[in-house]
Structures are given as structure tokens and as C-alpha cells.
Write an enzyme that holds these catalytic residues in place. Sequence first.
Site, PDB file in Angstrom:
ATOM      1  N   GLY A  34      22.427   1.890 -11.731  1.00  0.00           N
ATOM      2  CA  GLY A  34      22.556   0.736 -10.742  1.00  0.00           C
ATOM      3  C   GLY A  34      21.565  -0.079 -10.651  1.00  0.00           C
ATOM      4  O   GLY A  34      20.245  -0.065 -11.377  1.00  0.00           O
ATOM      5  N   GLN A  35      21.482  -1.430  -9.999  1.00  0.00           N
ATOM      6  CA  GLN A  35      20.536  -2.476  -9.616  1.00  0.00           C
ATOM      7  C   GLN A  35      19.142  -2.062  -9.464  1.00  0.00           C
ATOM      8  O   GLN A  35      18.274  -2.450  -9.985  1.00  0.00           O
ATOM      9  CB  GLN A  35      20.951  -3.406  -8.673  1.00  0.00           C
TER      10      GLN A  35
ATOM     11  N   ASP B 172      28.366  13.231 -12.121  1.00  0.00           N
ATOM     12  CA  ASP B 172      29.163  12.545 -11.271  1.00  0.00           C
ATOM     13  C   ASP B 172      28.827  13.234  -9.923  1.00  0.00           C
ATOM     14  O   ASP B 172      28.904  14.634  -9.638  1.00  0.00           O
ATOM     15  CB  ASP B 172      30.749  13.113 -11.780  1.00  0.00           C
TER      16      ASP B 172
ATOM     17  N   ILE C 299      20.227  -7.236  -2.557  1.00  0.00           N
ATOM     18  CA  ILE C 299      18.844  -7.128  -3.233  1.00  0.00           C
ATOM     19  C   ILE C 299      18.784  -7.988  -4.425  1.00  0.00           C
ATOM     20  O   ILE C 299      19.900  -8.192  -5.223  1.00  0.00           O
ATOM     21  CB  ILE C 299      18.645  -5.617  -3.657  1.00  0.00           C
TER      22      ILE C 299
ATOM     23  N   ASP D  15      23.214   9.940 -13.714  1.00  0.00           N
ATOM     24  CA  ASP D  15      24.367   8.660 -13.671  1.00  0.00           C
ATOM     25  C   ASP D  15      25.578   9.135 -14.172  1.00  0.00           C
ATOM     26  O   ASP D  15      25.465   9.971 -15.132  1.00  0.00           O
ATOM     27  CB  ASP D  15      23.686   7.352 -14.253  1.00  0.00           C
ATOM     28  N   ILE D  16      26.610   8.824 -13.635  1.00  0.00           N
ATOM     29  CA  ILE D  16      27.809   8.937 -14.211  1.00  0.00           C
ATOM     30  C   ILE D  16      28.010   8.438 -15.753  1.00  0.00           C
ATOM     31  O   ILE D  16      28.573   8.723 -16.539  1.00  0.00           O
ATOM     32  CB  ILE D  16      29.012   8.845 -13.600  1.00  0.00           C
TER      33      ILE D  16
ATOM     34  N   TYR E 184      33.439  -0.416   2.365  1.00  0.00           N
ATOM     35  CA  TYR E 184      32.261  -0.040   2.197  1.00  0.00           C
ATOM     36  C   TYR E 184      31.383   0.136   3.458  1.00  0.00           C
ATOM     37  O   TYR E 184      30.688   1.129   3.633  1.00  0.00           O
ATOM     38  CB  TYR E 184      31.345  -1.078   1.272  1.00  0.00           C
TER      39      TYR E 184
HETATM   40  C1  AKB Z   1      27.067  -5.621  -1.218  1.00  0.00           C
HETATM   41  O1  AKB Z   1      26.788  -6.752  -1.229  1.00  0.00           O
HETATM   42  O2  AKB Z   1      27.718  -4.799  -1.116  1.00  0.00           O
HETATM   43  C2  AKB Z   1      25.543  -4.899  -1.332  1.00  0.00           C
HETATM   44  C3  AKB Z   1      24.973  -4.563   0.248  1.00  0.00           C
HETATM   45  C4  AKB Z   1      24.503  -5.726   1.309  1.00  0.00           C
HETATM   46  O3  AKB Z   1      24.961  -3.462   0.722  1.00  0.00           O
HETATM   47  N1  AKB Z   1      24.432  -5.518  -1.983  1.00  0.00           N
END
Ligand code: AKB
Length: 323
Positions: A13-14, A51, A171, A36-37, A141
Site C-alpha cells: 500500500g501507499q 491475506d 497521506i 501483502d495479499i 471505512y
Molecule cells: C482515505 O481517503 O480513505 C484515507 C484516509 C483519510 O484514511 N486516505
Amino acid sequence: MKPTRILITGVNGQIGSVLKKKLSQKFGAENIFCSDIKLEEDFTKNQINLDVLDRDKLFSVVEKFEITQIYHLAALLSGVAEQKPQIAWRINTEGLIYVLEAAKIYKLDKIFAPSSIAVFGSGINKENTVQDSPLNPSSVYGISKVADELWHKYYYEKHGVDVRSIRYPGIIGYSSLPGGGTTDWAVEIFHEAVKNNSYNCFLNKDTKLPMILMQDAIKATLDIMDAPKEAIKLRTSYNLASESFSPEEIAALIKAKYNKDFTINYSPDFRQSIADSWPKLINDLPAKKDWNWQAEYNTEKMVEIMYTNIEKQYKEAGFAVEE
Ligand code: AKB
């Protein structure tokens, strides 16, 4: 005392690839195990295909490689999670619980498990979102991250797992790409400005959100992990602030200083409503007080670092960059 041996989940990931380098410099590459997967398994290179929902494999990796710390970065971010709610819930919460269980069973020294500004929603002061603001997220999320924060606290209080967490803003980095977040525009804009002199932004021009340059995000991550255990007073997750800006502000800086031909359009999509529910300015007083957090970069410096490095990368890779 056992030597520090670190497992990173979601390394592709980033933030993973950048964190991997920093941790390798600090603890020796031989002590950093990346998973990582989407990673080809090669134990000779400390590379593990994992995973995070595969609890048994996670446990056997922790045991086999005598892991003492986990940086748990595997997650689905806000944009993708909104489109795949059930799998996002599983990866973001069940995956975390397996990591916390591993920490409990194998008596790991400490765990880093990030949260996000996405935990906030209605009922906050968006211009000054303090640590104890209500947590009413409207995104999948955000809901998963609120649950995660409570799991951190639960495992700390009930099982003594030393789990540390920060609520990452968006980020921004030049050496890796974000994947599926609402703040991704803040990286995309630089790539498109360098490659095409134009960018079609998926958020409205005045959507101001909290952001952080990768260097500061890594610093915060290492700082909280280096802090003495007693200094970590909050066992859910710490607010973390650095910069806050809107697409039109960054577009104006790019145009004024780095690319006079740059143009930007706005075509807001489903991520606009996620962004509208988030804070604009984070107040991070407890992080400053408890473990001396201080951001080092401001927006002008961030734009300079992003634009010049991305331009250099495209030139070196032989991409046609308009002069
Ligand atoms: C997103 O945009 O989902 C992430 C965060 C702010 O957690 N970069």
C-alpha cells in the site's frame, strides 16, 4: 531480550513501501518481514504472501519468524470500502482482531494499527475537530475504523496488548500511489500536472481536508512507536494534524510556481459526500502533549517536494514531460 523483528501487513500500500525502508534502516533489513495479499512469497527475501483474513497463516508467520512487533497496514480505504462494504468490514476489523490475537498469544512487544480522520462525521466542529469529538462516521471505512479503535482499547485493557494508533489524515507522497481513498486527489493532481498539464478532480474545488506529507506521516508513526509505554495515554487512537487544504489551493500553487499551463476541472463523484462528512482542521493537542508530536512540513514545502520529485521521476523514466 529478544531482538526486534517486525512484520508489516499490507506492505504494497501507499505507506508500506516507505515505512519498510525506514524500518529496515532502523532495525536492519534482515529483521523486517513484509507481507501483502499481492506479494510473491519468498522467505529468502523476508517476503510473505498473506491475506490478513487467513488467521492460521498469520499466526504461523509470527511464530516461525519470531516476530516481536506488527505494523498492521492492510485495509480497504474509504472509496473502495464504500463499494465493497462487506469485504471492507471483514478486512478492516476481522483482520485487525487476528493481529491483536496474535499479539496476545505470542506476547508481542507492541502493535501499530492506524485509524483515520474518517472516524468523524456529524456533530463535530469541522474547523477544530478535537480528540474527544463524537464519532458518528457515515462511511463504511469510518464505521470500521471506529470499531477498530475500540478493539485496540479492549485488547490493551483486557489483555495488556500494547497497541498504538494515530488517525491518519490523507497521506501525500511522491514515491508510492494511494489506493482507493477520498484524499487520493492530493497525489493524483501532481502526477497529472506533470504528465498532462491538467487534472479532473473528483472533489469540489473548495473541499478542504486534513492532509500530511509522507515524511511527516512516517515520523509520526515512528515517534508514537518509540514513545515510552506510559506516555501513550490514549489507547483508542490519537488525532494527528499537519496541513489542511482544498484542491483549488493546491492547483493555484502548482500554477503559480511550477507549471503555468496547468488547468483543473471538477467532476465530483460519490467521494464528495464522504469528504463533506469529514473534518477540515484537526486539533491534535493530546499527541503533542503525550508523545511530543510536531509536524515539520507546511503546504508550500509539500507542493515543492511533490512537484519536483514527481517531475524528476517522469523525466528519468523517459516519460514525455511537457517543458
Ligand atoms: C482515505 O481517503 O480513505 C484515507 C484516509 C483519510 O484514511 N486516505
